[in-house]
Design a protein around this motif. Structure first.
Motif, short mmCIF file in Angstrom:
data_model
loop_
_atom_site.label_atom_id
_atom_site.label_comp_id
_atom_site.label_asym_id
_atom_site.label_seq_id
_atom_site.Cartn_x
_atom_site.Cartn_y
_atom_site.Cartn_z
N LYS A 102 -38.36 -82.67 81.66
CA LYS A 102 -39.28 -83.30 82.63
C LYS A 102 -40.46 -82.38 83.00
O LYS A 102 -40.96 -82.41 84.12
N SER A 175 -31.32 -87.49 76.77
CA SER A 175 -32.31 -88.57 76.92
C SER A 175 -31.72 -89.90 77.38
O SER A 175 -32.47 -90.82 77.73
N GLU A 178 -31.92 -90.38 83.24
CA GLU A 178 -33.23 -90.23 83.87
C GLU A 178 -33.57 -88.76 84.15
O GLU A 178 -34.74 -88.37 84.14
N GLY A 181 -34.54 -87.77 80.23
CA GLY A 181 -35.46 -88.75 79.67
C GLY A 181 -36.01 -88.34 78.32
O GLY A 181 -35.44 -87.50 77.63
#
Length: 199
Positions: A102, A175, A178, A181
């Motif tokens: 992220k 992945s 969340e 991801g």
């Protein structure tokens, strides 16, 4: 009186001239030795720069911080990452990569296997991965996936989106969730190519 003065100046003049010897031999510079020293110094500098470049490109170390990549890599394994691999090519299906989840610069690097690349459609059904409507053939033994997460329905990856999974499929945050991801190319440090110490 005049004689003594003239003899004084004569002796003084002789003393000054005695320090100036225009016939003194000049010291020759040994150009062969100078060239040898310069070549040696250049070689040392080249070796140091080459070593620095190799370490920078291939010697970046990342720790496998959990069991998500077992049995391929174990917890606390030190992995060497090729940081220039993706400067000239794109990540491929099956590559093991190190990345920042992220885009979190404060997070430690995560290590996962690339399953889907941009343009692929991926979903998980009955514990198995389907890539572009075909059963994904694994090159290693893995257990069936208990929780498909967001991949329970088909997902088509956009440009610069990579779908990654841990080899320890039921003990991996990847992945499907969340919290990780899809991985973007700019978040990828490089390709894992070796664990150290060698096994």
């Amino acid at each position: 009186m005049i004689t003594s003065i003239s003899s004084f100046f004569s002796s003084l003049f002789r003393r000054r001239n005695s320090g100036l010897n225009f016939n003194r031999r000049r010291r020759k510079i040994n150009f062969d030795k100078v060239r040898y020293v310069l070549i040696f110094a250049a070689e040392i500098a080249a070796v140091v720069l080459l070593a620095f470049g190799v370490v920078l490109a291939f010697g970046k170390q990342v720790e496998c911080s959990n069991a998500s990549m077992e049995p391929t890599y174990e917890t606390s394994d030190i992995l060497l990452v090729n940081t220039i691999a993706y400067k000239f090519a794109e990540p491929k299906t099956g590559d093991v990569i190190a990345f920042k989840p992220k885009s979190n610069v404060n997070a430690s690097y995560s290590v996962k296997r690339v399953i889907g690349i941009p343009g692929d459609t991926i979903y998980i059904s009955n514990g198995r991965i389907y890539l572009n409507d075909e059963l994904y053939k694994e090159n290693l033994e893995v257990e069936r996936i208990d929780n498909p997460g967001i991949a329970a329905s088909p997902i088509t990856l956009l440009d610069d989106q990579y779908f990654v999974l841990g080899d320890n499929r039921n003990s991996s945050e990847d992945s499907r969730y969340e919290s990780v991801g899809f991985v973007s190319g700019e978040d990828i440090l490089g390709k894992v190519w070796l664990d150290f110490p060698f096994k």
